[in-house]
Write an enzyme that holds these catalytic residues in place. Structure first.
Site, PDB file in Angstrom:
ATOM      1  N   ASP A  37      -4.039   0.226  -2.044  1.00 39.41           N
ATOM      2  CA  ASP A  37      -3.626   1.232  -1.064  1.00 39.41           C
ATOM      3  C   ASP A  37      -4.200   0.847   0.304  1.00 39.41           C
ATOM      4  O   ASP A  37      -5.176   1.436   0.795  1.00 39.41           O
ATOM      5  CB  ASP A  37      -4.098   2.621  -1.499  1.00 39.41           C
ATOM      6  CG  ASP A  37      -3.398   3.086  -2.770  1.00 39.41           C
ATOM      7  OD1 ASP A  37      -2.243   2.664  -2.990  1.00 39.41           O
ATOM      8  OD2 ASP A  37      -3.998   3.854  -3.540  1.00 39.41           O
ATOM      9  N   LYS A  59      -1.768  -2.277  -8.378  1.00 37.11           N
ATOM     10  CA  LYS A  59      -0.782  -1.245  -8.048  1.00 37.11           C
ATOM     11  C   LYS A  59      -0.365  -1.379  -6.584  1.00 37.11           C
ATOM     12  O   LYS A  59      -1.209  -1.466  -5.691  1.00 37.11           O
ATOM     13  CB  LYS A  59      -1.359   0.159  -8.270  1.00 37.11           C
ATOM     14  CG  LYS A  59      -0.387   1.282  -7.901  1.00 37.11           C
ATOM     15  CD  LYS A  59      -0.993   2.652  -8.147  1.00 37.11           C
ATOM     16  CE  LYS A  59      -1.845   3.141  -6.990  1.00 37.11           C
ATOM     17  NZ  LYS A  59      -1.032   3.619  -5.838  1.00 37.11           N
ATOM     18  N   ASP A  86       4.301   1.821  -7.675  1.00 40.62           N
ATOM     19  CA  ASP A  86       4.102   3.275  -7.707  1.00 40.62           C
ATOM     20  C   ASP A  86       4.767   3.922  -6.489  1.00 40.62           C
ATOM     21  O   ASP A  86       4.093   4.294  -5.530  1.00 40.62           O
ATOM     22  CB  ASP A  86       2.605   3.582  -7.745  1.00 40.62           C
ATOM     23  CG  ASP A  86       2.316   5.068  -7.910  1.00 40.62           C
ATOM     24  OD1 ASP A  86       3.181   5.790  -8.446  1.00 40.62           O
ATOM     25  OD2 ASP A  86       1.222   5.501  -7.497  1.00 40.62           O
ATOM     26  N   LYS A  88       7.143   6.535  -6.946  1.00 38.59           N
ATOM     27  CA  LYS A  88       7.420   7.927  -7.325  1.00 38.59           C
ATOM     28  C   LYS A  88       8.809   8.395  -6.863  1.00 38.59           C
ATOM     29  O   LYS A  88       8.950   9.369  -6.129  1.00 38.59           O
ATOM     30  CB  LYS A  88       6.339   8.861  -6.775  1.00 38.59           C
ATOM     31  CG  LYS A  88       4.919   8.533  -7.229  1.00 38.59           C
ATOM     32  CD  LYS A  88       3.923   9.523  -6.647  1.00 38.59           C
ATOM     33  CE  LYS A  88       2.505   9.255  -7.114  1.00 38.59           C
ATOM     34  NZ  LYS A  88       1.941   8.029  -6.517  1.00 38.59           N
ATOM     35  N   HIS A  90      12.100  10.237  -6.378  1.00 36.52           N
ATOM     36  CA  HIS A  90      12.425  11.662  -6.573  1.00 36.52           C
ATOM     37  C   HIS A  90      13.625  11.986  -5.697  1.00 36.52           C
ATOM     38  O   HIS A  90      13.488  12.195  -4.487  1.00 36.52           O
ATOM     39  CB  HIS A  90      11.216  12.525  -6.202  1.00 36.52           C
ATOM     40  CG  HIS A  90      11.386  13.972  -6.513  1.00 36.52           C
ATOM     41  ND1 HIS A  90      10.358  14.885  -6.353  1.00 36.52           N
ATOM     42  CD2 HIS A  90      12.437  14.689  -6.978  1.00 36.52           C
ATOM     43  CE1 HIS A  90      10.780  16.089  -6.697  1.00 36.52           C
ATOM     44  NE2 HIS A  90      12.046  15.993  -7.079  1.00 36.52           N
ATOM     45  N   ASP A  91      14.823  12.003  -6.303  1.00 35.17           N
ATOM     46  CA  ASP A  91      16.051  12.221  -5.548  1.00 35.17           C
ATOM     47  C   ASP A  91      17.125  12.648  -6.539  1.00 35.17           C
ATOM     48  O   ASP A  91      16.826  12.912  -7.711  1.00 35.17           O
ATOM     49  CB  ASP A  91      16.446  10.933  -4.807  1.00 35.17           C
ATOM     50  CG  ASP A  91      17.168  11.199  -3.485  1.00 35.17           C
ATOM     51  OD1 ASP A  91      18.127  11.991  -3.509  1.00 35.17           O
ATOM     52  OD2 ASP A  91      16.768  10.631  -2.453  1.00 35.17           O
ATOM     53  N   ARG A 236     -10.123   3.494  -4.250  1.00 42.49           N
ATOM     54  CA  ARG A 236     -11.207   3.471  -3.279  1.00 42.49           C
ATOM     55  C   ARG A 236     -12.579   3.103  -3.828  1.00 42.49           C
ATOM     56  O   ARG A 236     -13.343   2.406  -3.132  1.00 42.49           O
ATOM     57  CB  ARG A 236     -11.249   4.817  -2.545  1.00 42.49           C
ATOM     58  CG  ARG A 236     -10.138   4.948  -1.518  1.00 42.49           C
ATOM     59  CD  ARG A 236      -9.961   6.374  -1.025  1.00 42.49           C
ATOM     60  NE  ARG A 236      -9.261   7.203  -2.013  1.00 42.49           N
ATOM     61  CZ  ARG A 236      -8.874   8.446  -1.786  1.00 42.49           C
ATOM     62  NH1 ARG A 236      -9.135   9.028  -0.624  1.00 42.49           N
ATOM     63  NH2 ARG A 236      -8.230   9.123  -2.713  1.00 42.49           N
TER      64      ARG A 236
END
Length: 264
Positions: A37, A59, A86, A88, A90-91, A236
């Protein structure tokens, strides 16, 4: 869809656990996913260079993918790493099905959709992978680990996060999905629902003494493994540590110790 062999480590998704393997540290490596990230491809490359001696899985989430695009996956795949995409999705069902097919062509081993998209969307995503050779594992995200009861109430849910996770997991199972992302607090419930073939990928992992950041529903690596987690996602506590390699090694040792007790 059966669990691909590459996602079924000898000590990994089976529950109760399989007999104790010879190399527990190697088994831990198969189950730790480091979250890249970070804001750009250069930052990701530096982290991978520091960690790849010990870490197999990485990831790639929204921040890095939006910044660097699909090209950021290529060096990871070429170097033999396992990639968890990752995003996610959503639609509407048709859009998600198309996105799933496109993502499957990128060489990733796991990808996420949001279970809250509903039964039709989940079924469309599942169907989109049918017929593919070695398709990635499709994981339905249940309730984000940053959400507690106050957060779920704010979006109009009249049930606890745990109840919502269970509802969404049952909906995913009915659509043919056998992989889920949930917080450490719901692992035991989902393991009971999915049985040994389920793939449970668990974020919100914090070693003892680590800061929790914006996470709400968390656990230590050992606790998550004891309750039935297949894979642990750690960001983290490793990537923002002064020495990421040393932090990763410490978490792997903690995981190996937990696996030794599970296998006894």
């Amino acid at each position: 869809m059966p669990i691909p062999e590459r996602l079924n480590p000898s000590f990994g998704t089976a529950w109760p656990p399989a007999p104790r393997p010879v190399d527990l540290l190697e088994e831990a490596r198969k189950r730790l996913i480091v979250a890249l990230d970070v804001p750009d491809a250069a930052s990701a490359a530096r982290l991978v260079a520091q960690l790849e001696g010990n870490c197999q899985w990485f990831k790639v989430g929204l921040e890095l993918f939006v910044s660097a695009g699909p090209a950021v996956l290529e060096p990871l795949v070429k170097r033999g790493h396992s990639v968890f995409l990752d995003l996610k999705f959503h639609d509407i069902p048709n859009t998600v099905a198309g996105a799933v097919r496109s993502a499957a062509s990128l060489g990733v081993q796991m990808m996420t959709i949001h279970a809250a998209g509903g039964p039709a969307m989940l079924a469309a995503a599942h169907t989109a992978l049918e017929g593919l050779t070695n398709p990635p594992e499709l994981l339905a995200v249940t309730v984000l680990t940053s959400m507690d009861s106050a957060q779920t109430a704010a979006i109009g849910l009249d049930r606890s996060p745990a109840s919502q996770v269970e509802l969404l997991a049952k909906m995913g199972l009915a659509a043919g999905i056998r992989g889920f992302v949930c917080s450490p607090q719901e692992v035991a419930t989902l393991r009971a629902l999915t049985g040994p073939e389920g793939v449970l990928v668990i974020p919100g992992i914090r070693p003892a003494g680590a800061g929790i950041g914006d996470q709400k529903r968390i656990a230590t690596p050992a606790d998550a493994l004891r309750t039935g987690a297949s894979y642990l996602v750690v960001g983290r506590p490793i990537t923002q540590a002064p020495d990421p390699a040393r932090a990763g090694e410490a978490i792997l040792k903690e995981m190996a110790e937990a696996l030794s007790h599970l296998g006894s």
